[in-house]
Design a protein around this motif. Sequence first.
Motif, PDB file in Angstrom:
ATOM      1  N   MET A  41      15.285 -41.867 -34.239  1.00  0.00           N
ATOM      2  CA  MET A  41      15.329 -40.910 -33.155  1.00  0.00           C
ATOM      3  C   MET A  41      16.777 -40.438 -33.005  1.00  0.00           C
ATOM      4  N   THR A  42      16.937 -39.119 -32.896  1.00  0.00           N
ATOM      5  CA  THR A  42      18.262 -38.534 -32.730  1.00  0.00           C
ATOM      6  C   THR A  42      18.249 -37.671 -31.476  1.00  0.00           C
ATOM      7  N   THR A  43      19.352 -37.699 -30.746  1.00  0.00           N
ATOM      8  CA  THR A  43      19.496 -36.900 -29.532  1.00  0.00           C
ATOM      9  C   THR A  43      20.426 -35.724 -29.818  1.00  0.00           C
ATOM     10  N   TYR A  44      19.942 -34.517 -29.491  1.00  0.00           N
ATOM     11  CA  TYR A  44      20.674 -33.277 -29.758  1.00  0.00           C
ATOM     12  C   TYR A  44      21.013 -32.552 -28.461  1.00  0.00           C
ATOM     13  N   HIS A  45      22.055 -31.742 -28.563  1.00  0.00           N
ATOM     14  CA  HIS A  45      22.459 -30.831 -27.492  1.00  0.00           C
ATOM     15  C   HIS A  45      22.594 -29.444 -28.118  1.00  0.00           C
ATOM     16  N   PHE A  46      22.032 -28.445 -27.449  1.00  0.00           N
ATOM     17  CA  PHE A  46      22.059 -27.065 -27.924  1.00  0.00           C
ATOM     18  C   PHE A  46      22.862 -26.238 -26.925  1.00  0.00           C
ATOM     19  N   ARG A  47      23.632 -25.280 -27.452  1.00  0.00           N
ATOM     20  CA  ARG A  47      24.437 -24.441 -26.552  1.00  0.00           C
ATOM     21  C   ARG A  47      24.508 -23.019 -27.111  1.00  0.00           C
ATOM     22  N   LEU A  48      24.247 -22.060 -26.254  1.00  0.00           N
ATOM     23  CA  LEU A  48      24.554 -20.663 -26.582  1.00  0.00           C
ATOM     24  C   LEU A  48      25.968 -20.462 -26.066  1.00  0.00           C
ATOM     25  N   ASP A  49      26.898 -20.413 -26.972  1.00  0.00           N
ATOM     26  CA  ASP A  49      28.315 -20.496 -26.651  1.00  0.00           C
ATOM     27  C   ASP A  49      28.896 -19.187 -26.128  1.00  0.00           C
ATOM     28  N   ARG A  50      28.740 -18.104 -26.906  1.00  0.00           N
ATOM     29  CA  ARG A  50      29.389 -16.848 -26.547  1.00  0.00           C
ATOM     30  C   ARG A  50      28.773 -15.694 -27.321  1.00  0.00           C
ATOM     31  N   PHE A  51      29.146 -14.493 -26.899  1.00  0.00           N
ATOM     32  CA  PHE A  51      28.846 -13.313 -27.691  1.00  0.00           C
ATOM     33  C   PHE A  51      30.071 -12.412 -27.713  1.00  0.00           C
ATOM     34  N   HIS A  52      30.120 -11.580 -28.723  1.00  0.00           N
ATOM     35  CA  HIS A  52      31.193 -10.606 -28.876  1.00  0.00           C
ATOM     36  C   HIS A  52      30.529  -9.241 -28.985  1.00  0.00           C
ATOM     37  N   ILE A  53      31.033  -8.300 -28.230  1.00  0.00           N
ATOM     38  CA  ILE A  53      30.538  -6.929 -28.314  1.00  0.00           C
ATOM     39  C   ILE A  53      31.514  -6.110 -29.148  1.00  0.00           C
ATOM     40  N   PHE A  54      31.009  -5.547 -30.231  1.00  0.00           N
ATOM     41  CA  PHE A  54      31.781  -4.599 -31.026  1.00  0.00           C
ATOM     42  C   PHE A  54      31.549  -3.193 -30.500  1.00  0.00           C
ATOM     43  N   ASN A  55      30.322  -2.956 -30.007  1.00  0.00           N
ATOM     44  CA  ASN A  55      29.953  -1.641 -29.503  1.00  0.00           C
ATOM     45  C   ASN A  55      28.865  -1.807 -28.446  1.00  0.00           C
ATOM     46  N   THR A  56      29.108  -1.314 -27.241  1.00  0.00           N
ATOM     47  CA  THR A  56      28.108  -1.404 -26.177  1.00  0.00           C
ATOM     48  C   THR A  56      26.977  -0.413 -26.430  1.00  0.00           C
ATOM     49  N   ARG A  57      25.845  -0.672 -25.807  1.00  0.00           N
ATOM     50  CA  ARG A  57      24.696   0.228 -25.865  1.00  0.00           C
ATOM     51  C   ARG A  57      24.936   1.433 -24.954  1.00  0.00           C
ATOM     52  N   ALA A  58      25.461   1.160 -23.771  1.00  0.00           N
ATOM     53  CA  ALA A  58      25.802   2.216 -22.822  1.00  0.00           C
ATOM     54  C   ALA A  58      27.129   2.844 -23.233  1.00  0.00           C
ATOM     55  N   LEU A  59      27.456   3.956 -22.618  1.00  0.00           N
ATOM     56  CA  LEU A  59      28.656   4.693 -22.989  1.00  0.00           C
ATOM     57  C   LEU A  59      29.922   3.871 -22.751  1.00  0.00           C
ATOM     58  N   HIS A  60      29.992   3.144 -21.609  1.00  0.00           N
ATOM     59  CA  HIS A  60      31.211   2.398 -21.292  1.00  0.00           C
ATOM     60  C   HIS A  60      30.991   0.896 -21.159  1.00  0.00           C
ATOM     61  N   GLU A  61      30.017   0.465 -20.366  1.00  0.00           N
ATOM     62  CA  GLU A  61      29.766  -0.961 -20.151  1.00  0.00           C
ATOM     63  C   GLU A  61      28.274  -1.236 -20.176  1.00  0.00           C
ATOM     64  N   ASP A  62      27.906  -2.409 -20.710  1.00  0.00           N
ATOM     65  CA  ASP A  62      26.536  -2.901 -20.613  1.00  0.00           C
ATOM     66  C   ASP A  62      26.459  -3.867 -19.438  1.00  0.00           C
ATOM     67  N   THR A  63      25.302  -3.939 -18.799  1.00  0.00           N
ATOM     68  CA  THR A  63      25.039  -4.911 -17.740  1.00  0.00           C
ATOM     69  C   THR A  63      24.076  -5.928 -18.339  1.00  0.00           C
ATOM     70  N   ASP A  64      24.642  -7.007 -18.877  1.00  0.00           N
ATOM     71  CA  ASP A  64      23.880  -7.915 -19.729  1.00  0.00           C
ATOM     72  C   ASP A  64      23.325  -9.129 -18.996  1.00  0.00           C
ATOM     73  N   VAL A  65      22.124  -9.517 -19.443  1.00  0.00           N
ATOM     74  CA  VAL A  65      21.486 -10.759 -19.020  1.00  0.00           C
ATOM     75  C   VAL A  65      21.112 -11.495 -20.308  1.00  0.00           C
ATOM     76  N   VAL A  66      21.425 -12.807 -20.347  1.00  0.00           N
ATOM     77  CA  VAL A  66      21.225 -13.618 -21.537  1.00  0.00           C
ATOM     78  C   VAL A  66      20.183 -14.687 -21.238  1.00  0.00           C
ATOM     79  N   SER A  67      19.265 -14.908 -22.169  1.00  0.00           N
ATOM     80  CA  SER A  67      18.356 -16.056 -22.059  1.00  0.00           C
ATOM     81  C   SER A  67      18.490 -16.897 -23.326  1.00  0.00           C
TER      82      SER A  67
END
Length: 184
Positions: free
Chosen positions: A1-27
């Motif tokens: 048996m092994t115990t694991y930990h998972f993490r969504l660490d970060r994201f980097h935006i190279f280009n937003t979807r909107a013209l200036h800023e995105d209003t992001d929600v992460v799951s």
Amino acid sequence: MTTYHFRLDRFHIFNTRALHEDTDVVSFGVKVGNSMLPPQIKHMGNVNNGDHSVDLKIGPVQINDDDTPVIITYQIINSGHRDQATLDSVLTTGTSEIAASQLASGDIPGAIAAEIVSGLASLFTADCDGLVVVDRIALTGARLKRITTAHNPFTLTRIYHGTDSATGCGSNSVYNVTWVVFHE
């Protein structure tokens, strides 16, 4: 048996979807065997190009068998026109639906993702709202053991080209996402 930990660490935006800023929600979600663990959701607010720390964590998770399927899912949507409760509900449902699908990582183009995530289409009727990242990584207990034995923690960064944005929104989004798994 092994115990694991998972993490969504970060994201980097190279280009937003909107013209200036995105209003992001992460799951971020993890399914082990037939058990979907409660997804983690973070409202990032208005974000622009650059690095953004997420730090969503799931664990400790015990995996008893090398054959146990492990599914990691994550989504990022740009939605500045829906309330937090609606977004949380849709993302929670979407996380489970993506985990239950048979799509492999890299096979989730925006149109298919929108079909399997119930309710997402109705979120994206205003301005530049839309899906910017979705992925499903299928592993096994044995694969997790191999990657975390070789590198503990194991870190992976992937790039995502978002779905077509509406006219007047700038251009299509380009994000990368970094997730981490480690064992005790």
